[in-house]
Design a protein around this motif. Sequence first.
Motif, PDB file in Angstrom:
ATOM      1  N   TYR A   8       1.004  -1.186  -0.018  1.00 43.12           N
ATOM      2  CA  TYR A   8      -0.002  -0.191  -0.087  1.00 43.12           C
ATOM      3  C   TYR A   8       0.884   1.274   0.015  1.00 43.12           C
ATOM      4  CZ  TYR A   8      -3.635   3.248   1.546  1.00 43.12           C
ATOM      5  OH  TYR A   8      -4.477   4.493   1.573  1.00 43.12           O
ATOM      6  N   LYS A   9       2.138   0.977   0.725  1.00 40.81           N
ATOM      7  CA  LYS A   9       2.894   2.254   0.645  1.00 40.81           C
ATOM      8  C   LYS A   9       3.609   2.491  -0.772  1.00 40.81           C
ATOM      9  CE  LYS A   9       6.204   5.033   3.111  1.00 40.81           C
ATOM     10  NZ  LYS A   9       5.506   6.282   3.822  1.00 40.81           N
ATOM     11  N   GLU A  10       3.752   1.602  -1.294  1.00 39.69           N
ATOM     12  CA  GLU A  10       4.212   1.797  -2.837  1.00 39.69           C
ATOM     13  C   GLU A  10       3.329   2.358  -3.649  1.00 39.69           C
ATOM     14  OE1 GLU A  10       6.073  -1.782  -4.971  1.00 39.69           O
ATOM     15  OE2 GLU A  10       6.715  -0.485  -6.395  1.00 39.69           O
ATOM     16  N   LEU A  11       2.166   1.891  -3.449  1.00 42.00           N
ATOM     17  CA  LEU A  11       0.885   2.402  -4.447  1.00 42.00           C
ATOM     18  C   LEU A  11       0.565   3.742  -4.030  1.00 42.00           C
ATOM     19  CD1 LEU A  11      -2.450   0.760  -5.106  1.00 42.00           C
ATOM     20  CD2 LEU A  11      -2.459   3.122  -3.857  1.00 42.00           C
ATOM     21  N   SER A  12       0.905   4.241  -2.712  1.00 42.18           N
ATOM     22  CA  SER A  12       0.542   5.690  -2.400  1.00 42.18           C
ATOM     23  C   SER A  12       1.720   6.356  -2.708  1.00 42.18           C
ATOM     24  CB  SER A  12       0.532   5.823  -0.703  1.00 42.18           C
ATOM     25  OG  SER A  12      -0.454   5.083  -0.359  1.00 42.18           O
ATOM     26  N   LEU A  13       2.927   6.047  -2.801  1.00 38.17           N
ATOM     27  CA  LEU A  13       4.068   6.755  -3.132  1.00 38.17           C
ATOM     28  C   LEU A  13       3.928   7.079  -4.627  1.00 38.17           C
ATOM     29  CD1 LEU A  13       7.291   5.263  -1.255  1.00 38.17           C
ATOM     30  CD2 LEU A  13       5.740   7.345  -0.465  1.00 38.17           C
ATOM     31  N   THR A  14       3.681   5.911  -5.425  1.00 47.40           N
ATOM     32  CA  THR A  14       3.734   5.869  -6.809  1.00 47.40           C
ATOM     33  C   THR A  14       2.793   7.098  -7.273  1.00 47.40           C
ATOM     34  OG1 THR A  14       4.430   3.597  -7.032  1.00 47.40           O
ATOM     35  CG2 THR A  14       3.096   4.425  -8.813  1.00 47.40           C
ATOM     36  N   VAL A  15       1.562   7.013  -6.935  1.00 48.64           N
ATOM     37  CA  VAL A  15       0.500   7.973  -7.264  1.00 48.64           C
ATOM     38  C   VAL A  15       0.881   9.406  -6.984  1.00 48.64           C
ATOM     39  CG1 VAL A  15      -2.210   8.407  -7.355  1.00 48.64           C
ATOM     40  CG2 VAL A  15      -1.396   6.205  -7.402  1.00 48.64           C
ATOM     41  N   ALA A  16       1.458   9.339  -5.543  1.00 51.92           N
ATOM     42  CA  ALA A  16       1.744  10.698  -5.064  1.00 51.92           C
ATOM     43  C   ALA A  16       3.067  11.325  -6.154  1.00 51.92           C
ATOM     44  CB  ALA A  16       2.401  10.544  -3.752  1.00 51.92           C
ATOM     45  N   ASP A  17       3.793  10.431  -6.534  1.00 59.43           N
ATOM     46  CA  ASP A  17       4.649  11.088  -7.692  1.00 59.43           C
ATOM     47  C   ASP A  17       4.268  11.709  -9.053  1.00 59.43           C
ATOM     48  OD1 ASP A  17       6.881  10.121  -6.049  1.00 59.43           O
ATOM     49  OD2 ASP A  17       7.212   8.259  -7.435  1.00 59.43           O
ATOM     50  N   ILE A  18       2.870  10.993  -9.268  1.00 60.66           N
ATOM     51  CA  ILE A  18       2.060  11.412 -10.646  1.00 60.66           C
ATOM     52  C   ILE A  18       1.602  12.947 -10.227  1.00 60.66           C
ATOM     53  CG2 ILE A  18       0.288  10.919 -11.910  1.00 60.66           C
ATOM     54  CD1 ILE A  18       1.149   7.725 -11.554  1.00 60.66           C
ATOM     55  N   VAL A  19       1.026  12.875  -8.955  1.00 59.26           N
ATOM     56  CA  VAL A  19       0.534  14.028  -8.758  1.00 59.26           C
ATOM     57  C   VAL A  19       1.416  15.391  -8.574  1.00 59.26           C
ATOM     58  CG1 VAL A  19      -0.813  15.281  -6.766  1.00 59.26           C
ATOM     59  CG2 VAL A  19      -1.538  12.956  -7.357  1.00 59.26           C
ATOM     60  N   GLU A  20       2.565  14.758  -7.891  1.00 53.88           N
ATOM     61  CA  GLU A  20       3.505  15.923  -7.602  1.00 53.88           C
ATOM     62  C   GLU A  20       3.981  16.625  -9.043  1.00 53.88           C
ATOM     63  OE1 GLU A  20       6.835  14.953  -5.355  1.00 53.88           O
ATOM     64  OE2 GLU A  20       7.955  16.619  -5.795  1.00 53.88           O
ATOM     65  N   HIS A  21       4.093  15.636 -10.081  1.00 51.72           N
ATOM     66  CA  HIS A  21       4.403  16.075 -11.390  1.00 51.72           C
ATOM     67  C   HIS A  21       3.223  16.993 -11.807  1.00 51.72           C
ATOM     68  CE1 HIS A  21       5.723  16.139 -15.436  1.00 51.72           C
ATOM     69  NE2 HIS A  21       4.481  15.715 -15.699  1.00 51.72           N
ATOM     70  N   MET A  22       2.024  16.535 -11.641  1.00 48.89           N
ATOM     71  CA  MET A  22       0.838  17.725 -12.180  1.00 48.89           C
ATOM     72  C   MET A  22       1.150  18.958 -11.467  1.00 48.89           C
ATOM     73  SD  MET A  22      -1.097  16.031 -14.466  1.00 48.89           S
ATOM     74  CE  MET A  22      -0.783  14.535 -15.166  1.00 48.89           C
ATOM     75  N   LEU A  23       1.440  18.797 -10.279  1.00 47.77           N
ATOM     76  CA  LEU A  23       1.475  20.214  -9.624  1.00 47.77           C
ATOM     77  C   LEU A  23       2.393  21.064 -10.046  1.00 47.77           C
ATOM     78  CD1 LEU A  23       0.659  19.204  -5.738  1.00 47.77           C
ATOM     79  CD2 LEU A  23      -0.762  20.204  -7.494  1.00 47.77           C
ATOM     80  N   SER A  24       3.335  20.554 -10.997  1.00 46.07           N
ATOM     81  CA  SER A  24       4.356  21.464 -11.651  1.00 46.07           C
ATOM     82  C   SER A  24       3.827  22.089 -12.743  1.00 46.07           C
ATOM     83  CB  SER A  24       5.745  20.654 -11.925  1.00 46.07           C
ATOM     84  OG  SER A  24       5.349  19.722 -12.915  1.00 46.07           O
ATOM     85  N   LEU A  25       2.607  21.733 -13.172  1.00 48.56           N
ATOM     86  CA  LEU A  25       2.044  22.750 -14.236  1.00 48.56           C
ATOM     87  C   LEU A  25       1.473  24.047 -13.796  1.00 48.56           C
ATOM     88  CD1 LEU A  25      -0.513  19.824 -15.868  1.00 48.56           C
ATOM     89  CD2 LEU A  25       1.664  20.540 -16.511  1.00 48.56           C
ATOM     90  N   TYR A  42      -3.073  10.711   0.212  1.00 51.43           N
ATOM     91  CA  TYR A  42      -3.044  12.283   0.835  1.00 51.43           C
ATOM     92  C   TYR A  42      -2.164  12.358   1.655  1.00 51.43           C
ATOM     93  CZ  TYR A  42      -7.480  12.261  -2.083  1.00 51.43           C
ATOM     94  OH  TYR A  42      -8.350  12.468  -2.766  1.00 51.43           O
ATOM     95  N   LYS A  43      -1.833  11.384   2.528  1.00 54.13           N
ATOM     96  CA  LYS A  43      -0.971  11.365   3.843  1.00 54.13           C
ATOM     97  C   LYS A  43       0.568  11.657   3.156  1.00 54.13           C
ATOM     98  CE  LYS A  43       0.431   8.834   7.841  1.00 54.13           C
ATOM     99  NZ  LYS A  43       0.449   7.694   8.340  1.00 54.13           N
ATOM    100  N   GLU A  44       0.950  11.111   2.066  1.00 54.13           N
ATOM    101  CA  GLU A  44       2.054  11.207   1.704  1.00 54.13           C
ATOM    102  C   GLU A  44       2.205  12.572   0.822  1.00 54.13           C
ATOM    103  OE1 GLU A  44       4.947   9.487   1.472  1.00 54.13           O
ATOM    104  OE2 GLU A  44       5.952  10.550  -0.105  1.00 54.13           O
ATOM    105  N   LEU A  45       1.251  13.154   0.334  1.00 54.44           N
ATOM    106  CA  LEU A  45       1.274  14.327  -0.467  1.00 54.44           C
ATOM    107  C   LEU A  45       1.410  15.310   0.645  1.00 54.44           C
ATOM    108  CD1 LEU A  45      -1.613  14.057  -3.170  1.00 54.44           C
ATOM    109  CD2 LEU A  45       0.796  14.177  -3.502  1.00 54.44           C
ATOM    110  N   VAL A  46       0.806  15.413   1.761  1.00 54.67           N
ATOM    111  CA  VAL A  46       0.772  16.218   2.564  1.00 54.67           C
ATOM    112  C   VAL A  46       2.288  16.460   3.215  1.00 54.67           C
ATOM    113  CG1 VAL A  46       0.121  16.749   5.175  1.00 54.67           C
ATOM    114  CG2 VAL A  46      -1.595  16.296   3.499  1.00 54.67           C
TER     115      VAL A  46
END
Length: 221
Positions: A8-25, A42-46
């Motif tokens: 679950y940790k890896e799933l959360s990190l993987t999707v957080a990486d994609i969101v982080e990239h989107m936030l660079s737009l 959400y925990k990872e993003l925060v």
Amino acid sequence: MINILKSYKELSLTVADIVEHMLSLPKPKLILPTGSTPIGLYKELVSRDLDWSHAITFNLDVYLMNVDHPESYQSYMRKNLFDRTNIYPDHTHFPFRPTSAFEDKITESMGIDLCILGIGTNGHIAFNEPGTSFKSRTRVVDLSLQTIQDNSRFFGSVDDTPKQAITMGLGTIMESKKIILIANGDHKLNILNVAMNGEVTEDVPASILQTHNNVEVYYCD
Ligand code: PGA
């Protein structure tokens, strides 16, 4: 098509990486889910302390209930993400009535960059239950018994669980440029396989994702 991750940790990190990239737009527009599955994301993003000041978000769905109730999706988003980032509250949108005005807000935003979805055990995405038209737009819906039973874990009993919601439609979701589906747990594996590898049918709402050209699916048990 289904990316199986180790934890679950890896799933959360993987999707957080994609969101982080989107936030660079310059002006990222995101559709966000609620439920158990995205809590780790959400925990990872925060924890990454990212700049959300230019982001615009739309939530997939809301229960028809008091928005100040601790289990409302508005409360969920404030608690798990919005109150813990620098996003502007007036950049965060939840489905509302008249639903056509909510659809207009999405249209005015000039296109969703990323939509993140969970999947229900009956194959629903957002609150689009089996049998929903693939062309559906944002609207008020009755929840299926299966969904009410699944969600009663948050409310203590089936009686206290909301029976209606406002949800984005399948047609609305499919207009997103990129879609990510996340699922966690053995109880989701069968429906995920049916949705991603079976027949594309309105009986399995998530199967519509097979017809989108930019979908990523992440699963862990
Ligand atoms: P869950 O819900 O993440 O709480 O399992 C997913 C959904 O029903 O869409």
